[in-house]
Design a protein around this motif. Structure first.
Motif, PDB file in Angstrom:
ATOM      1  N   GLU A  63     -12.273   4.861  -9.258  1.00  0.00           N
ATOM      2  CA  GLU A  63     -13.686   4.166  -8.680  1.00  0.00           C
ATOM      3  C   GLU A  63     -13.209   3.276  -7.652  1.00  0.00           C
ATOM      4  N   GLU A  64     -14.374   2.574  -6.923  1.00  0.00           N
ATOM      5  CA  GLU A  64     -14.057   1.935  -5.817  1.00  0.00           C
ATOM      6  C   GLU A  64     -13.206   0.620  -6.212  1.00  0.00           C
ATOM      7  N   ARG A  65     -13.407  -0.004  -7.320  1.00  0.00           N
ATOM      8  CA  ARG A  65     -12.484  -1.088  -7.999  1.00  0.00           C
ATOM      9  C   ARG A  65     -11.096  -0.775  -8.087  1.00  0.00           C
ATOM     10  N   ASP A  66     -10.686   0.156  -8.645  1.00  0.00           N
ATOM     11  CA  ASP A  66      -9.676   0.957  -8.664  1.00  0.00           C
ATOM     12  C   ASP A  66      -8.749   0.988  -7.429  1.00  0.00           C
ATOM     13  N   ARG A  67      -9.472   1.446  -6.459  1.00  0.00           N
ATOM     14  CA  ARG A  67      -9.011   1.639  -5.288  1.00  0.00           C
ATOM     15  C   ARG A  67      -8.550   0.495  -4.548  1.00  0.00           C
ATOM     16  N   GLU A  68      -9.491  -0.645  -4.611  1.00  0.00           N
ATOM     17  CA  GLU A  68      -9.270  -1.931  -4.249  1.00  0.00           C
ATOM     18  C   GLU A  68      -8.096  -2.575  -4.862  1.00  0.00           C
ATOM     19  N   ILE A  69      -7.953  -2.265  -6.212  1.00  0.00           N
ATOM     20  CA  ILE A  69      -6.802  -2.798  -6.725  1.00  0.00           C
ATOM     21  C   ILE A  69      -5.732  -2.184  -6.193  1.00  0.00           C
ATOM     22  N   GLY A  70      -5.588  -0.794  -5.917  1.00  0.00           N
ATOM     23  CA  GLY A  70      -4.486  -0.443  -5.485  1.00  0.00           C
ATOM     24  C   GLY A  70      -3.844  -0.921  -4.028  1.00  0.00           C
ATOM     25  N   SER A  71      -5.120  -0.951  -3.207  1.00  0.00           N
ATOM     26  CA  SER A  71      -4.618  -1.709  -1.886  1.00  0.00           C
ATOM     27  C   SER A  71      -4.144  -2.975  -2.078  1.00  0.00           C
ATOM     28  N   ILE A  72      -4.415  -3.798  -3.032  1.00  0.00           N
ATOM     29  CA  ILE A  72      -3.976  -5.103  -3.257  1.00  0.00           C
ATOM     30  C   ILE A  72      -2.377  -5.176  -3.691  1.00  0.00           C
ATOM     31  N   TRP A  73      -2.223  -4.117  -4.517  1.00  0.00           N
ATOM     32  CA  TRP A  73      -0.915  -3.836  -5.028  1.00  0.00           C
ATOM     33  C   TRP A  73       0.078  -3.273  -4.126  1.00  0.00           C
ATOM     34  N   ILE A  74      -0.386  -2.400  -3.049  1.00  0.00           N
ATOM     35  CA  ILE A  74       0.614  -1.961  -2.082  1.00  0.00           C
ATOM     36  C   ILE A  74       0.721  -2.866  -1.017  1.00  0.00           C
ATOM     37  N   LYS A  75      -0.160  -3.850  -0.638  1.00  0.00           N
ATOM     38  CA  LYS A  75      -0.033  -4.832   0.709  1.00  0.00           C
ATOM     39  C   LYS A  75       1.399  -5.230   0.753  1.00  0.00           C
ATOM     40  N   PRO A  76       2.341  -5.639  -0.093  1.00  0.00           N
ATOM     41  CA  PRO A  76       3.290  -6.213   0.233  1.00  0.00           C
ATOM     42  C   PRO A  76       4.244  -5.443   1.052  1.00  0.00           C
ATOM     43  N   ARG A  77       4.137  -3.998   0.703  1.00  0.00           N
ATOM     44  CA  ARG A  77       4.715  -3.144   1.132  1.00  0.00           C
ATOM     45  C   ARG A  77       4.337  -2.135   2.503  1.00  0.00           C
ATOM     46  N   VAL A  78       2.850  -2.273   2.587  1.00  0.00           N
ATOM     47  CA  VAL A  78       2.444  -1.631   3.871  1.00  0.00           C
ATOM     48  C   VAL A  78       2.022  -2.492   4.750  1.00  0.00           C
ATOM     49  N   GLY A  79       1.806  -3.763   4.591  1.00  0.00           N
ATOM     50  CA  GLY A  79       1.586  -5.019   5.390  1.00  0.00           C
ATOM     51  C   GLY A  79       0.172  -5.026   5.724  1.00  0.00           C
ATOM     52  N   GLU A 124       5.737   9.251   1.964  1.00  0.00           N
ATOM     53  CA  GLU A 124       6.673   8.193   1.629  1.00  0.00           C
ATOM     54  C   GLU A 124       6.600   7.842   0.244  1.00  0.00           C
ATOM     55  N   ASP A 125       7.723   8.051  -0.415  1.00  0.00           N
ATOM     56  CA  ASP A 125       7.410   7.892  -1.904  1.00  0.00           C
ATOM     57  C   ASP A 125       8.290   6.339  -2.091  1.00  0.00           C
ATOM     58  N   ASP A 126       7.490   5.257  -2.363  1.00  0.00           N
ATOM     59  CA  ASP A 126       8.071   4.163  -2.414  1.00  0.00           C
ATOM     60  C   ASP A 126       8.106   3.413  -4.019  1.00  0.00           C
ATOM     61  N   VAL A 127       8.448   4.198  -4.676  1.00  0.00           N
ATOM     62  CA  VAL A 127       8.239   3.990  -6.198  1.00  0.00           C
ATOM     63  C   VAL A 127       9.155   2.915  -6.352  1.00  0.00           C
ATOM     64  N   LEU A 128      10.093   2.250  -5.763  1.00  0.00           N
ATOM     65  CA  LEU A 128      11.117   1.363  -6.108  1.00  0.00           C
ATOM     66  C   LEU A 128      10.796  -0.001  -5.134  1.00  0.00           C
ATOM     67  N   GLY A 129       9.859   0.298  -4.304  1.00  0.00           N
ATOM     68  CA  GLY A 129       9.642  -0.683  -3.239  1.00  0.00           C
ATOM     69  C   GLY A 129       9.457  -2.021  -3.653  1.00  0.00           C
ATOM     70  N   ARG A 130       8.897  -2.313  -4.768  1.00  0.00           N
ATOM     71  CA  ARG A 130       8.465  -3.597  -5.229  1.00  0.00           C
ATOM     72  C   ARG A 130       9.747  -4.362  -5.870  1.00  0.00           C
ATOM     73  N   LEU A 131      10.547  -3.585  -6.490  1.00  0.00           N
ATOM     74  CA  LEU A 131      11.697  -3.833  -7.176  1.00  0.00           C
ATOM     75  C   LEU A 131      12.989  -4.301  -6.104  1.00  0.00           C
TER      76      LEU A 131
END
Length: 374
Positions: free
Chosen positions: A51-67, A182-189
């Motif tokens: 849903e839109e909220r889920d996708r917005e959360i995803g965008s917030i979560w990946i922001k440190p890696r995608v800029g 791009e598989d960035d599964v460990l990007g946040r670690l």
């Protein structure tokens, strides 16, 4: 060496480290979610693509890696990385097409591609991962549709691409009209990681970040950022009736609760501390064998000399009650794999069990490296 055990010590699976804070956050968050009067209504139906909220959360979560905050209409939420790969490959490829990947890569990339009728070619690697010249040669010879790679803490070699290498890989891919997964599964670690390939090339990169290594594999949740100029709804349309591709609604709610409340960042921070402690313990046992690891890696990579067979070491370890993996498991094509093993460090629930498993692996390596094979 033979040591009977009721169950093997698993040093083959790179599970999330699951620090004690994770258990506390989970218990507290589930109680808080259960107290929300509308939760049962929110999870009573499927969420194809999120849903839109889920996708917005995803965008917030990946922001440190995608800029950047990727617009929600370019985010898909899937039932894990495997489903995200299927979505991308079905969108970009048809049976008979060629895809390329690191010579050693995520062990399910080849089975997934083959199930879709695709041909997989491995690209030579060096200390930073994919070699640009090797990628260029494969592109000229085979005209692949896409490149799958893990630039940050590569699985299984632990390679990390420099910023300049990432720019070079993007240059080659663009020159040959090759899309990038791009598989960035460990990007946040891995806090020292250069910006993602997506940050270099949002026009041609499909970016995947699963929560499986930071939080829990059982959450079955991955965020997929699609390239500029495409709409997530269009990409996911062929899968609207495939409920096995949908992210679990309760997992979506839980991760959103963590991201919005700050627990997500705390879990990752404490996970890094736990991973570092386990790496230090592992290097005490296996460092003398040339074991390689980097911050955030959930495993060690050990290249063996010619007088020791990686397959024989794996078999001896299993006979002694420890599971590890040889390089062969990660080969994406039929070329001979290197003589190496991967030792995961986050499977055991505590340091005592990890110590026991690592001690056995160290003894086996010492025995196999001390003499020439018959």
């Amino acid at each position: 060496m033979s040591r009977p055990r009721t169950s093997a010590i698993d040093l083959s699976t790179a599970l999330p480290p699951c620090p004690s804070f994770m258990g506390e956050a989970l218990s507290r968050s589930l109680v808080e979610l259960a107290s929300q009067s509308q939760l049962h209504w929110r999870i009573r139906k499927n969420r194809p693509g999120g849903e839109e909220r889920d996708r917005e959360i995803g965008s917030i979560w990946i922001k440190p890696r995608v800029g950047e905050i990727v617009p929600a209409d370019r985010i898909l939420v899937t039932n894990g990385t495997q489903n995200a790969l299927v979505v991308i490959m079905r969108h970009l490829c048809k049976p008979g097409d060629v895809i390329v990947a690191e010579k050693l890569a995520y062990l399910l990339i080849r089975p997934i591609a083959l199930s879709l009728g695709l041909i997989v070619i491995g690209v030579e690697m060096d200390a930073e991962g994919v070699e640009p010249a090797a990628l260029e040669a494969v592109c000229r010879q085979a005209s692949p549709k896409l490149l799958y790679c893990t630039p940050t803490v590569q699985n299984p070699t632990t390679a990390v691409m420099s910023a300049s290498r990432r720019a070079e890989i993007v240059r080659v891919a663009r020159a040959h009209n090759v899309a990038i997964i791009e598989d960035d599964v460990l990007g946040r670690l891995h806090p020292e990681a250069p910006p993602s390939l997506y940050a270099h090339a949002p026009d041609t990169t499909w970016y995947i970040m699963s929560v499986s290594k930071c939080f829990a594999m059982g959450l079955r949740l991955a965020y997929l950022a699609i390239p500029e100029g495409l709409a997530a709804a269009d990409v996911f349309r062929p899968h609207l009736r495939s409920s096995s591709m949908f992210a679990n609604s309760l997992s979506c709610e839980l991760v959103a609760h963590w991201v919005e409340g700050g627990n997500a960042g705390q879990i990752v921070d404490t996970a890094r501390v736990e991973v570092t402690a386990r790496q230090q313990l592992a290097l005490q046992h296996l460092g003398r064998f040339g074991a390689k690891t980097v911050p955030g890696a959930l495993h060690l990579w050990i290249e063996l000399p010619p007088n020791a067979s990686c397959d024989a070491v794996v078999e001896a370890a299993l006979a002694a009650g420890v599971q590890i993996r040889s390089a062969r498991v990660f080969s994406v094509d039929d070329q001979p794999p290197p003589n190496a093993i991967r030792v995961a460090i986050t499977g055991p629930q505590d340091h005592a069990q990890l110590h026991a498993g690592l001690s056995i692996v160290a003894e086996i390596l010492s025995a196999h490296l001390s003499h020439d094979p018959p």
